[in-house]
Design an enzyme around this catalytic site. Structure first.
Site, PDB file in Angstrom:
ATOM      1  N   ALA A   1       8.403 -26.039 -29.852  1.00 32.64           N
ATOM      2  CA  ALA A   1       7.908 -25.053 -28.858  1.00 32.64           C
ATOM      3  C   ALA A   1       6.466 -24.127 -29.169  1.00 32.64           C
ATOM      4  O   ALA A   1       6.476 -24.060 -30.368  1.00 32.64           O
ATOM      5  CB  ALA A   1       8.979 -23.830 -28.631  1.00 32.64           C
TER       6      ALA A   1
ATOM      7  N   HIS B   1      11.116 -15.416 -28.524  1.00 33.69           N
ATOM      8  CA  HIS B   1      10.011 -15.583 -29.370  1.00 33.69           C
ATOM      9  C   HIS B   1       8.660 -16.053 -29.129  1.00 33.69           C
ATOM     10  O   HIS B   1       7.726 -15.496 -29.202  1.00 33.69           O
ATOM     11  CB  HIS B   1      10.387 -16.807 -30.661  1.00 33.69           C
ATOM     12  CG  HIS B   1       9.523 -16.982 -31.569  1.00 33.69           C
ATOM     13  ND1 HIS B   1       9.289 -16.539 -32.931  1.00 33.69           N
ATOM     14  CD2 HIS B   1       8.405 -18.107 -31.500  1.00 33.69           C
ATOM     15  CE1 HIS B   1       8.447 -16.868 -33.501  1.00 33.69           C
ATOM     16  NE2 HIS B   1       7.855 -18.010 -32.977  1.00 33.69           N
ATOM     17  N   GLU B   2       8.768 -17.118 -27.926  1.00 36.08           N
ATOM     18  CA  GLU B   2       7.479 -17.560 -27.387  1.00 36.08           C
ATOM     19  C   GLU B   2       6.770 -16.416 -26.719  1.00 36.08           C
ATOM     20  O   GLU B   2       5.681 -16.340 -26.472  1.00 36.08           O
ATOM     21  CB  GLU B   2       7.699 -18.839 -26.751  1.00 36.08           C
ATOM     22  CG  GLU B   2       8.030 -20.006 -27.548  1.00 36.08           C
ATOM     23  CD  GLU B   2       7.280 -20.356 -28.774  1.00 36.08           C
ATOM     24  OE1 GLU B   2       5.985 -20.043 -28.558  1.00 36.08           O
ATOM     25  OE2 GLU B   2       7.591 -20.886 -29.769  1.00 36.08           O
TER      26      GLU B   2
ATOM     27  N   HIS C   1       4.584 -14.004 -28.416  1.00 39.62           N
ATOM     28  CA  HIS C   1       3.268 -14.764 -28.569  1.00 39.62           C
ATOM     29  C   HIS C   1       2.391 -14.336 -27.060  1.00 39.62           C
ATOM     30  O   HIS C   1       1.210 -13.896 -27.011  1.00 39.62           O
ATOM     31  CB  HIS C   1       3.204 -16.059 -28.683  1.00 39.62           C
ATOM     32  CG  HIS C   1       3.626 -16.599 -29.906  1.00 39.62           C
ATOM     33  ND1 HIS C   1       3.190 -16.161 -30.944  1.00 39.62           N
ATOM     34  CD2 HIS C   1       4.525 -17.550 -30.550  1.00 39.62           C
ATOM     35  CE1 HIS C   1       3.566 -16.548 -32.208  1.00 39.62           C
ATOM     36  NE2 HIS C   1       4.525 -17.590 -31.697  1.00 39.62           N
TER      37      HIS C   1
ATOM     38  N   HIS D   1       5.233 -28.221 -38.821  1.00 36.31           N
ATOM     39  CA  HIS D   1       4.085 -27.538 -39.166  1.00 36.31           C
ATOM     40  C   HIS D   1       3.352 -28.173 -40.413  1.00 36.31           C
ATOM     41  O   HIS D   1       2.134 -28.024 -40.539  1.00 36.31           O
ATOM     42  CB  HIS D   1       4.499 -25.976 -39.425  1.00 36.31           C
ATOM     43  CG  HIS D   1       5.294 -25.190 -38.676  1.00 36.31           C
ATOM     44  ND1 HIS D   1       6.664 -25.712 -38.178  1.00 36.31           N
ATOM     45  CD2 HIS D   1       4.932 -24.213 -37.808  1.00 36.31           C
ATOM     46  CE1 HIS D   1       6.833 -24.917 -37.306  1.00 36.31           C
ATOM     47  NE2 HIS D   1       6.057 -24.219 -37.082  1.00 36.31           N
TER      48      HIS D   1
ATOM     49  N   TYR E   1       5.795 -17.121 -41.005  1.00 39.02           N
ATOM     50  CA  TYR E   1       7.106 -16.922 -40.506  1.00 39.02           C
ATOM     51  C   TYR E   1       7.894 -16.064 -41.634  1.00 39.02           C
ATOM     52  O   TYR E   1       8.692 -15.438 -41.366  1.00 39.02           O
ATOM     53  CB  TYR E   1       7.743 -18.252 -40.458  1.00 39.02           C
ATOM     54  CG  TYR E   1       7.163 -19.043 -39.252  1.00 39.02           C
ATOM     55  CD1 TYR E   1       7.240 -18.729 -38.088  1.00 39.02           C
ATOM     56  CD2 TYR E   1       6.486 -20.054 -39.563  1.00 39.02           C
ATOM     57  CE1 TYR E   1       6.640 -19.478 -37.093  1.00 39.02           C
ATOM     58  CE2 TYR E   1       5.880 -20.995 -38.624  1.00 39.02           C
ATOM     59  CZ  TYR E   1       5.718 -20.426 -37.267  1.00 39.02           C
ATOM     60  OH  TYR E   1       5.134 -21.243 -36.315  1.00 39.02           O
TER      61      TYR E   1
END
Ligand code: X8Z
Ligand code: ZN
Length: 630
Positions: free
Chosen positions: A344, A373-374, A377, A503, A513
């Site tokens: 995601a 969460h997204e 952003h 990542h 994070y």
């Protein structure tokens, strides 16, 4: 008399030259402003073009899209380099305007663009190749070895989450690490080499310092060390309780004072443990707040989950999302057979409020939290879109990661879930409270040492502290020390497991994070106080009972913080919502205090061992297991 005249002349001359100097600086600043205005317009176009190429690649991983992305990336890097030269023509150290100085400083940072064109291309290609490898892994089924179309999302993730068969879990774990990690070793070496060159050309000792520089604080690493010391006792209690409780499900597989085999923790990387909630819940007879069942019963769709999250943000005085968001985002895994990066992500296209999410959304509670969460952003992008390009990012990378989780902390309270009909007939008492806190701890507390060790590991590699043939050993040694977990099967020097985490393959810094998981509790406490949902002076007031939904006051403070972007250093942003200028774990510790007390008592009663014995060994693969072995 003469002396007086001479002195007067001298003073006049000094004053005059100071004045001329001031005038020169002012003129230089006016020229600099004009330069920046033009540059910003160009940067909007360039950034947009780059993001479009990156989006095309990530949403359809093909050779052609990779080439197109590489070409635009090279062009953009050249542009940055040329502009940096232009910036050097200004005497920005003499500027009085602090904002101008800051923009100059930020725009002069070249990162990878500092490399000569051929090396830049080589580095980007190594990263893209690791990312493609990650996106394209297919695994054969455990029960049917001729069915080989299983991917991380959704199949492997779902199996890791639900299966209780250790052999099946072990099988998928090994397949995933063998295919997503080891094949990238050559690219990873190229990456390490060129990352180091870029860091040095930017005047950093290594890539670690280049990353830490995002936090604009020389003492950041030391502050984190202290925070981890504070959190450690809570993690150890949780670890001990989980290990002891898992014995009920897995018996012999679990050793009372040993490491927890990580495939039994509900997640491929054992980064969050919420999927073992049902097997380890403190009070199993009490009703659970797991929303998945209710979401399925109510025919939730990906779109409904996104609309639900948007509505929460709107209740905090934020705007509804632009139509283009709904038209251009990818919120379900495409079924046309193309390969894409399912991990995601949220995207800022820098123009016309074009913001998008790409997510292979599943219908469950965990995915709902990811949607929140997204969205964090996305709302950050929209709040700072009026800023110049160099400020259009988080106050530090941790801020960007924390916003959505901050909203989710409220949205996932039983109080809120009842409001939106995802929880029915809930009877709260002390036992349900412990259950709830335990669920959050499985997600947030288990995560912290995992996340920290991921970047401590990369820092060590960047700094050249690990010998090349010990890369894999070092990884598992650090994961063991930090989290008390171990891989389900023996791993060897010849394996290379770190890039099996997205990542690492995609070169995304991970400390963000760690910072997010600390800051989000600090923000939560601040926002809850503003919302009148929590009183810091009342011992009966609990952070867990707070839902900031519909609070204009909390919403406005958050909006103000977001709208700064990177225009001010992060303590200025932090202060707006929390009244504090330093990062602190005290809100997190306060949040989990009732659970920590409960765990300490429970672990004493059951005799659960605190801590773990090391089982670490750095071994070479026996010849028989090597691909070309006898
Ligand atoms: O990568 C993410 C987000 C996108 S920024 C889905 N997260 C980390 C991870 O999945 O490893 C969110 C929490 C940690
Ligand atoms: Zn994120």
């Amino acid at each position: 008399m003469n002396y007086v005249v001479v002195l007067a002349c001298l003073i006049f001359n000094v004053l005059h030259s100071v004045q001329t100097f001031d005038q020169n600086i002012e003129e230089e600043e006016i020229r600099a402003r004009a330069f920046l205005n033009n540059l910003n317009k160009e940067l909007v176009e360039k950034s947009n073009k780059l993001v479009v190429a990156e989006w095309n690649f990530s949403s359809n991983v093909t050779e052609e899209n990779e080439q197109a992305k590489a070409a635009v990336a090279a062009e953009t890097a050249e542009f940055h380099k040329e502009q940096a030269k232009e910036l050097l023509k200004f005497d920005n150290n003499a500027f009085k305007d602090e904002d101008l100085k800051r923009q100059f400083k930020l725009l002069s940072k070249l990162e990878y663009a500092v490399l000569p064109a051929d090396k830049f291309k080589q580095l980007k290609s190594a990263i893209s190749s690791m990312e493609s490898n990650y996106a394209k892994v297919h695994v054969c089924s455990f029960t049917n070895k001729t069915k080989c179309d299983l991917q991380l999302e959704p199949e492997l993730t779902e199996i890791l989450k639900t299966s209780k068969n250790p052999e099946e879990l072990k099988y998928y774990w090994e397949q995933w690490y063998d295919l997503a990690g080891t094949p990238t070793r050559k690219d990873f070496d190229t990456y390490l080499q060129l990352n180091k060159e870029a860091a040095n050309l930017n005047n950093f000792t290594s890539g670690a310092e280049m990353w830490l520089n995002y936090y604009e604080d020389e003492t950041f690493e030391a502050q984190l060390e202290n925070i981890f010391k504070e959190i450690r006792p809570l993690y150890q209690q949780l670890h001990a309780y989980v290990r002891h409780s898992l014995k009920k499900t897995y018996g012999e597989e679990i050793v009372e004072d040993g490491l927890i085999p990580m495939h039994l923790l509900g997640n491929m990387w054992a980064q969050s443990w919420d999927n073992i909630y049902d097997d380890t819940v403190p009070y199993p007879s009490k009703q659970s707040t797991d929303v998945t069942k209710e979401m399925i019963a109510q025919n939730y769709t990906a779109l409904k989950m996104f609309k639900l999250a948007e509505e929460f943000y709107v209740s905090l005085n934020m705007s509804a999302l632009p139509q283009s968001f709904w038209e251009q985002s990818i919120i379900e895994k495409p079924t046309d057979g193309r390969e894409l990066v399912c991990h995601a992500s949220a995207w800022d296209f820098y123009k016309n409020s074009d913001v998008r999410i790409k997510m292979c959304t599943e219908i469950n509670g965990e995915a709902l939290a990811t949607v929140f969460h997204e969205m964090g952003h996305i709302y950050y992008f929209l709040q700072y879109e009026h800023q110049p390009v160099s400020y259009r990012t988080g106050a530090n990378p941790g801020f960007h990661e924390a916003i959505g989780d901050l909203f989710a902390l409220s949205a996932s309270t039983p109080k809120h879930l009842q409001k939106i009909g995802l929880l029915k007939n809930y009877q709260p008492d002390n036992e349900t409270k412990i259950n709830e806190l335990y669920r959050v701890a499985l997600d947030k507390i288990a995560f912290l040492p995992f996340a920290y060790s991921l970047d401590q590991y990369r820092w060590a590699l960047f700094r050249g502290e690990v010998k090349s043939d010990e890369y894999n050993c070092k990884f598992w040694q650090m994961r063991e020390t930090a989290s008390g977990i171990k891989p389900p099967v023996q791993r060897y020097k010849e394996d290379f497991d770190p890039p099996a985490k997205y990542h690492i393959s995609a070169d995304v810094e991970y400390l963000r994070y760690v910072i997010s998981f600390i800051l989000q509790f600090q923000f939560h406490k601040g926002a809850c106080t503003l919302a009148g949902e929590y009183d810091p002076n009342n011992a009966n007031s609990a952070l867990t009972d707070c839902d900031i939904y519909e609070s204009t006051k909390a919403g406005n403070a958050i909006k103000e913080m977001l709208s700064l972007g990177l225009s001010k250093t992060w303590p200025n942003a932090l202060e707006i919502v929390t009244g504090q200028r330093t990062m602190s774990a005290s809100a997190l510790i306060e949040y989990f205090k009732p659970l920590q007390d409960w765990l300490e008592k429970k672990n004493k009663e059951t005799g659960a061992h605190i801590g773990w014995k090391s089982e670490f060994e750095c071994l070479s693969k026996p010849d028989a297991e090597k691909p070309n072995g006898p």
